[in-house]
Design a protein around this motif. Structure first.
Motif, short mmCIF file in Angstrom:
data_model
loop_
_atom_site.label_atom_id
_atom_site.label_comp_id
_atom_site.label_asym_id
_atom_site.label_seq_id
_atom_site.Cartn_x
_atom_site.Cartn_y
_atom_site.Cartn_z
N ALA A 27 0.83 -1.24 0.09
CA ALA A 27 0.11 0.02 -0.04
C ALA A 27 0.90 1.21 -0.10
O ALA A 27 0.62 2.28 -0.95
CB ALA A 27 -1.04 -0.02 1.25
N ILE A 28 1.76 1.40 0.80
CA ILE A 28 2.85 2.41 0.97
C ILE A 28 3.45 2.70 -0.29
O ILE A 28 3.55 3.66 -0.96
CB ILE A 28 3.95 2.24 1.96
N GLY A 29 3.74 1.50 -1.05
CA GLY A 29 4.34 1.50 -2.51
C GLY A 29 3.55 2.16 -3.47
O GLY A 29 4.06 3.05 -4.47
N ALA A 55 3.74 6.58 -4.05
CA ALA A 55 4.62 7.46 -4.54
C ALA A 55 5.25 8.42 -3.69
O ALA A 55 5.43 9.76 -3.82
CB ALA A 55 4.11 8.07 -5.75
N LEU A 56 5.56 8.18 -2.54
CA LEU A 56 6.11 9.08 -1.35
C LEU A 56 7.48 9.22 -1.42
O LEU A 56 8.45 8.11 -1.92
CB LEU A 56 5.75 8.57 -0.01
N GLY A 116 -2.45 14.94 5.02
CA GLY A 116 -1.18 15.37 4.73
C GLY A 116 -0.66 14.78 3.43
O GLY A 116 0.40 15.05 2.97
N PHE A 117 -1.35 13.64 2.90
CA PHE A 117 -0.84 12.96 1.80
C PHE A 117 -1.58 13.43 0.43
O PHE A 117 -2.75 13.85 0.73
CB PHE A 117 -1.29 11.47 1.94
N ALA A 118 -0.85 13.73 -0.69
CA ALA A 118 -1.68 14.11 -1.81
C ALA A 118 -0.74 13.36 -3.03
O ALA A 118 0.43 13.16 -3.04
CB ALA A 118 -1.62 15.69 -1.85
N LEU A 119 -1.83 12.78 -4.04
CA LEU A 119 -1.38 12.29 -5.31
C LEU A 119 -2.17 12.82 -6.54
O LEU A 119 -3.52 12.62 -6.24
CB LEU A 119 -1.31 10.84 -5.02
N ILE A 159 -5.00 2.54 -4.43
CA ILE A 159 -3.80 3.31 -3.87
C ILE A 159 -4.15 3.25 -2.40
O ILE A 159 -5.09 3.18 -1.99
CB ILE A 159 -3.59 4.72 -4.21
N GLY A 160 -3.03 3.22 -1.41
CA GLY A 160 -3.29 3.33 -0.28
C GLY A 160 -3.39 4.79 0.30
O GLY A 160 -2.83 5.72 -0.37
#
Length: 184
Positions: A73-75, A78-79, A120-123, A134-135
């Motif tokens: 999931a973390i993969g 794209a962090l 705080g995450f954005a894609l 996506i996770g």
């Protein structure tokens, strides 16, 4: 032997044919470049658009990521390395969790794109008829996410989202429009 004279209008014109074919191909490429999808666009009626908006509750139940699937999931997120390390630390400390978000363009695959934002995450994602999975991080008492319309290939940005309760169709979005979604 002297070749017979053939009228110009009856001669084969390979140069003119080549120019015509090149122009036609160039026009087709220009249509795909400008529209991003070769002319296809969403074709919803006003009644369908209204029905989608009225059926959307604004709250979704997404499947949680199993501990064994955490790295996968973390993969998908794209962090950058430092953000990935921070997320893993938050997961280990129990400050956040992960959910699976599967979404797609449920109408014509016409170049629609969106930004997914959560905790705080954005894609940014270009939407296809095949689902993206996506996770996303889920944190706090009232976790949520926001979907922002980035690009409309024609007819509005149309999304399908897989939830634990089945498929949910979102209201039709326009570029710049933000759709807040609560998670339960």
């Amino acid at each position: 032997m002297i070749p017979k004279r053939v009228q110009w209008s009856r001669r084969r014109k390979p140069v003119l044919v080549a120019v015509a074919v090149t122009a036609a191909l160039g026009l087709g490429a220009a249509i795909v470049t400008v529209t991003g999808h070769g002319g296809a666009s969403d074709r919803l009626t006003a009644a369908q658009t209204t029905q989608r908006a009225s059926a959307f509750t604004g709250t979704l139940a997404l499947p949680l990521v199993a501990l064994s699937d955490r790295d996968a999931a973390i993969g998908t997120m794209a962090l950058p390395p430092e953000a990935e390390a921070s997320l893993k630390a938050d997961l280990e400390a129990g400050r956040t969790g992960l959910a699976w978000l599967s979404l797609w363009d449920d109408q014509a695959e016409d170049g629609d794109s969106v930004r997914i934002s959560a905790s705080g995450f954005a894609l940014d994602l270009e939407l296809y008829n095949a689902p993206h999975r996506i996770g996303i991080p889920v944190a706090g008492q009232s976790p949520g996410l926001a979907i922002t319309g980035l690009h409309d290939g024609g007819g509005g940005i149309t999304l399908g989202i897989q939830t634990t309760d089945g498929v949910v169709l979102t209201p039709v979005l326009q570029p710049g429009q933000v759709l807040p979604i609560g998670l339960r």
